[in-house]
Design a protein around this motif. Sequence first.
Motif, PDB file in Angstrom:
ATOM      1  N   GLY A  35       0.879  -5.418  -3.862  1.00 16.52           N
ATOM      2  CA  GLY A  35       1.156  -4.202  -3.259  1.00 16.52           C
ATOM      3  C   GLY A  35       2.527  -3.816  -2.640  1.00 16.52           C
ATOM      4  O   GLY A  35       3.246  -4.750  -2.390  1.00 16.52           O
ATOM      5  N   PHE A  47       0.858   2.362   3.470  1.00 15.55           N
ATOM      6  CA  PHE A  47       0.357   1.810   2.032  1.00 15.55           C
ATOM      7  C   PHE A  47       1.422   2.809   1.083  1.00 15.55           C
ATOM      8  O   PHE A  47       1.335   4.071   1.192  1.00 15.55           O
ATOM      9  N   ALA A  50      -0.506  -0.113  -5.025  1.00 15.74           N
ATOM     10  CA  ALA A  50      -1.071  -1.593  -5.258  1.00 15.74           C
ATOM     11  C   ALA A  50      -1.550  -1.567  -6.794  1.00 15.74           C
ATOM     12  O   ALA A  50      -1.763  -0.519  -7.406  1.00 15.74           O
ATOM     13  N   TYR A  59      -2.977   2.009  -7.926  1.00 18.89           N
ATOM     14  CA  TYR A  59      -3.466   2.713  -6.843  1.00 18.89           C
ATOM     15  C   TYR A  59      -1.958   3.343  -6.237  1.00 18.89           C
ATOM     16  O   TYR A  59      -1.116   2.671  -5.823  1.00 18.89           O
ATOM     17  N   GLN A 106      -4.832  -2.833   1.075  1.00 20.53           N
ATOM     18  CA  GLN A 106      -4.507  -1.455   1.323  1.00 20.53           C
ATOM     19  C   GLN A 106      -4.599  -1.002   2.865  1.00 20.53           C
ATOM     20  O   GLN A 106      -3.937  -0.086   3.492  1.00 20.53           O
TER      21      GLN A 106
END
Length: 123
Positions: A35, A47, A50, A59, A106
């Motif tokens: 990520g 975040f 990922a 994601y 995450q």
Amino acid sequence: QVQLVESGGGLVQAGGSLRLSCAASGGTFSSYVMGWFRQAPGKEREFVAAISYSGSSTYYADSVKGRFTISRDNAKNTVYLQMNSLKPEDTAVYYCNADHSLRMLQRAQATYWGQGTQVTVSS
């Protein structure tokens, strides 16, 4: 032990593009979810994106959907972040991270982190 080294950061004008790379060594690269996080001055790490072990699932944070693309090349032990249509608010230090768990990654609780690469977007 897994070591992660980011590269590709720099200065770019709004609307431009950059491609970040994260080279991994140690461990078994294909067994890790990979990520990207970012951190702007005075803010918590956020975040960004990922990617699953094989690259079949990705994601993204809502703020970068449609602009950023994460990919990986397991043969090269490398994960990438293609950043297009960059905005000044994308300015941050970008960190690569790795964990066996997508949930842990995450939540910024990944086991392994790189040292970061600076991305600056001018208006």
